[in-house]
Write a protein that holds these residues in place. Structure first.
Motif, short mmCIF file in Angstrom:
data_model
loop_
_atom_site.label_atom_id
_atom_site.label_comp_id
_atom_site.label_asym_id
_atom_site.label_seq_id
_atom_site.Cartn_x
_atom_site.Cartn_y
_atom_site.Cartn_z
N PHE A 1 -12.49 1.42 11.18
CA PHE A 1 -12.91 0.39 12.11
C PHE A 1 -11.78 -0.07 13.03
CE2 PHE A 1 -15.51 -0.15 8.24
CZ PHE A 1 -16.71 0.25 8.79
N MET B 1 -4.40 -7.75 -3.73
CA MET B 1 -3.62 -7.03 -2.72
C MET B 1 -3.59 -7.81 -1.40
SD MET B 1 -3.78 -3.15 -1.41
CE MET B 1 -2.80 -2.58 -2.76
N THR C 1 -12.94 -6.91 9.19
CA THR C 1 -13.26 -6.16 10.39
C THR C 1 -14.52 -6.68 11.09
OG1 THR C 1 -12.37 -4.25 9.24
CG2 THR C 1 -13.56 -3.83 11.27
N ARG D 1 -7.50 -7.64 10.47
CA ARG D 1 -7.35 -6.30 9.88
C ARG D 1 -8.15 -6.17 8.59
NH1 ARG D 1 -1.54 -5.41 8.55
NH2 ARG D 1 -2.43 -3.55 7.63
N PHE D 2 -8.35 -7.30 7.92
CA PHE D 2 -9.05 -7.27 6.62
C PHE D 2 -10.53 -7.62 6.75
CE2 PHE D 2 -4.61 -7.98 5.86
CZ PHE D 2 -4.32 -7.15 4.79
N GLN E 1 -0.29 -9.39 0.40
CA GLN E 1 0.03 -9.03 1.78
C GLN E 1 0.10 -10.28 2.66
OE1 GLN E 1 -1.54 -5.11 3.38
NE2 GLN E 1 -2.91 -5.41 1.66
N SER F 1 1.82 1.94 -3.44
CA SER F 1 0.68 2.49 -4.16
C SER F 1 0.54 3.99 -3.86
CB SER F 1 -0.58 1.73 -3.76
OG SER F 1 -1.70 2.21 -4.44
N GLN G 1 -10.19 0.43 5.82
CA GLN G 1 -9.77 -0.77 6.55
C GLN G 1 -8.90 -0.41 7.74
OE1 GLN G 1 -7.56 -3.59 4.04
NE2 GLN G 1 -6.05 -3.52 5.67
N GLU G 2 -8.02 0.55 7.54
CA GLU G 2 -7.01 0.85 8.55
C GLU G 2 -7.54 1.78 9.65
OE1 GLU G 2 -4.16 -0.62 8.44
OE2 GLU G 2 -2.99 0.43 9.97
N GLU H 1 -9.67 2.31 0.01
CA GLU H 1 -10.05 1.02 0.61
C GLU H 1 -9.17 0.73 1.82
OE1 GLU H 1 -11.02 -2.07 -2.29
OE2 GLU H 1 -9.89 -3.46 -1.03
N THR I 1 -7.72 1.98 -4.38
CA THR I 1 -6.94 1.12 -3.50
C THR I 1 -6.61 1.82 -2.18
OG1 THR I 1 -5.93 0.11 -5.44
CG2 THR I 1 -4.79 -0.22 -3.35
N ILE J 1 0.84 -1.21 0.00
CA ILE J 1 0.00 0.00 0.00
C ILE J 1 0.87 1.25 0.00
CG2 ILE J 1 -0.32 0.07 2.52
CD1 ILE J 1 -2.89 1.09 -0.15
#
Lengths: 393, 83
Positions: A379, B36, B17, B14-15, B40, A313, A375-376, A371, A368, A310
């Motif tokens: 939540f 992706m 949630t 983490r993915f 990862q 990116s 995600q990070e 997203e 990307t 990421i």
């Protein structure tokens, strides 16, 4: 935290810079006009070990660390984006084979890629398939002890001179990757000309018409061609392109510093005009920010951190957008001269635009990155905790 | 093995949630596996457990559940130690 090149990296950067100034810069505009890269320039890259940057020393490569590889991309990008794109695609294929190739593929092809005896190209895009790369229409069918490939590939960088192609195809519903040699019966290579930028990168369209290749040319397992081979190669490609953008932007800045120090308007040098200084300061800040993002991505790549993907990116997104601003301002600062082929800034601007399209367009990077953000951050339990602490203070 | 599984579970959370993973739950069935994530996951396993995922390890069944990943890691760690 310490953000500083080590002595070896500083030396490498100085060496790259001297090479580019001496061997590439004097010819870059001509290459752009003629839409071709002279073979002797490519041979010089190979002789210096630059084409084997990502290949380990034990396999005949230069074994550069990721920061040094980045610096090489910046310097090549500063001189000629087309040559930088050769480094990009050649390294992408080398990386794909090193990571996912069979033992035979590694032992046979990697030394040849390292020496530059063989030039590799990355064949993913198609006439109907760009950003939606998973939807490739090229097909592969297994027959006897061979695969039969049918379809078309487009915008293949250095496709006109490549010796092998890493071709992505749908094999009975499974995304798969194959090595196709240029002299394979059924493969026709058609040059593409008249592009906006990166004009010396000798693009080609590939036509695969019942192109028969040995089964040993399957790279990685069937079904993992996109998720693993293409994705990891494109990650390398994005890293290379991000640094290449920094290089173009740096070239723009240096051209502007020189031009505004030599040209007078209204009785004073251009650099004395505040609005010129505004553009120069924005360029400096943006270039430094882009370079720092590249350092961050490179460091994470070096240690194999999952976040490197990421961060790469983000670096590519930022660097490719700011280089368009910087190059646009560079042409503006140069005025009529900037629109002329007598000055390289018009080439920088045309090349910069290509950077926003290749290896994932700006919009794909935005999707990307957003997203990742949701995600990070949205939540994240840790963030919720921090937010609560902040609210409580 | 439990420590390995706990690390994988933390990474996956983490993915996915808010999802409480079971060790034998099929992560592909949850519908959130893109390239992706796949990359990862490979990098996470390689970095966290100091192993290299290679061509022959790429079998969906090796990555389908936490248990499967833990078994793959367990299989590969002795090889590394033996070197």
């Amino acid at each position: 935290m310490k953000i500083e090149l080590n002595p070896q990296q500083k030396n490498a950067k100085a060496t790259f810079r001297a090479f580019v100034d001496e061997q590439i810069v004097p010819y870059a505009d001509q290459c752009d006009r003629e839409e071709r890269t002279p073979l002797n320039l490519i041979q010089k890259l190979a002789q210096k070990g630059y084409l084997s940057a990502v290949i380990p020393q034990e396999s005949g490569g230069s074994g550069m660390d990721m920061i040094t590889f980045g610096l090489l991309n910046e310097e090549l990008g500063r001189g000629c984006s087309s040559l930088r794109s050769l480094l990009t695609v050649h390294s992408m294929v080398a990386h794909a084979l090193l990571k996912w190739g069979s033992r035979f593929q590694k032992e046979y092809w990697i030394p040849k890629l390292a020496s530059g005896e063989v030039i590799a190209a990355f064949a993913l895009s198609e006439p109907n398939v760009g950003s939606d790369a998973k939807s490739v229409e090229t097909t592969a069918t297994f027959s006897g002890d061979s695969y039969i490939l049918n379809g078309q590939k487009k915008w293949i960088t250095y496709g006109q001179i490549a010796d092998i192609f890493l071709v992505f195809a749908n094999c009975e519903g499974k995304p798969s990757t194959f090595l196709v040699e240029k002299n394979t019966p059924g493969l026709t290579i058609a040059p593409i000309s008249g592009m906006l930028g990166v004009r010396a990168s000798m693009l080609a369209e590939l036509h695969l018409d019942n192109c028969q290749i040995p089964q040993e040319n399957l790279v990685c397992r069937q079904g993992f061609g996109f998720s693993h081979v293409a994705a990891s190669a494109l990650d390398y490609g994005r890293y290379s392109v991000a640094w290449g953008c920094v290089g173009i932007a740096q070239a723009c800045l240096e051209a502007c510093i020189k031009y505004t120090s030599q040209r007078k308007q209204f009785g004073v040098y251009l650099k004395e005009h505040q609005l010129i200084r505004q553009m120069i300061s924005e360029a400096i800040a943006n270039i430094k920010a882009a370079r720092l993002l590249c350092y961050q991505a490179g460091y994470l790549k070096e240690i194999g951190d999952p976040k490197s993907i990421i961060e790469t990116s983000i670096a590519k997104y930022f660097a490719s957008t700011i280089v368009n601003k910087v190059a646009n301002d560079a042409v503006q600062i140069h005025g009529g001269n900037g629109c002329s082929s007598e000055y390289p800034v018009q080439r920088y601007l045309r090349d910069a635009k290509i950077m926003e399209i290749i290896e994932g367009s700006t919009q794909i990077q935005q999707i990307t990155i957003a997203e990742y953000g949701y995600q990070e951050y949205l939540f994240s339990a840790e963030l919720t905790e921090i937010s609560q602490q902040l609210v409580g203070t | 093995m439990e420590e390995v599984k706990a690390k994988i579970k933390k990474f996956l959370s983490r993915f996915f949630t808010g999802h409480e993973f079971q060790a034998d739950e099929d992560i592909f069935a949850l519908g959130f596996v893109n390239s992706m994530f796949a990359m990862q996951l490979v990098l996470f396993i390689e970095q966290e457990f100091q192993i290299t995922i290679e061509n022959e390890d790429l079998d969906f069944d090796n990555f389908r559940t936490i248990n499967a990943m833990a078994l793959l890691i367990k299989r590969k760690i002795p090889v590394v130690a033996g070197n």
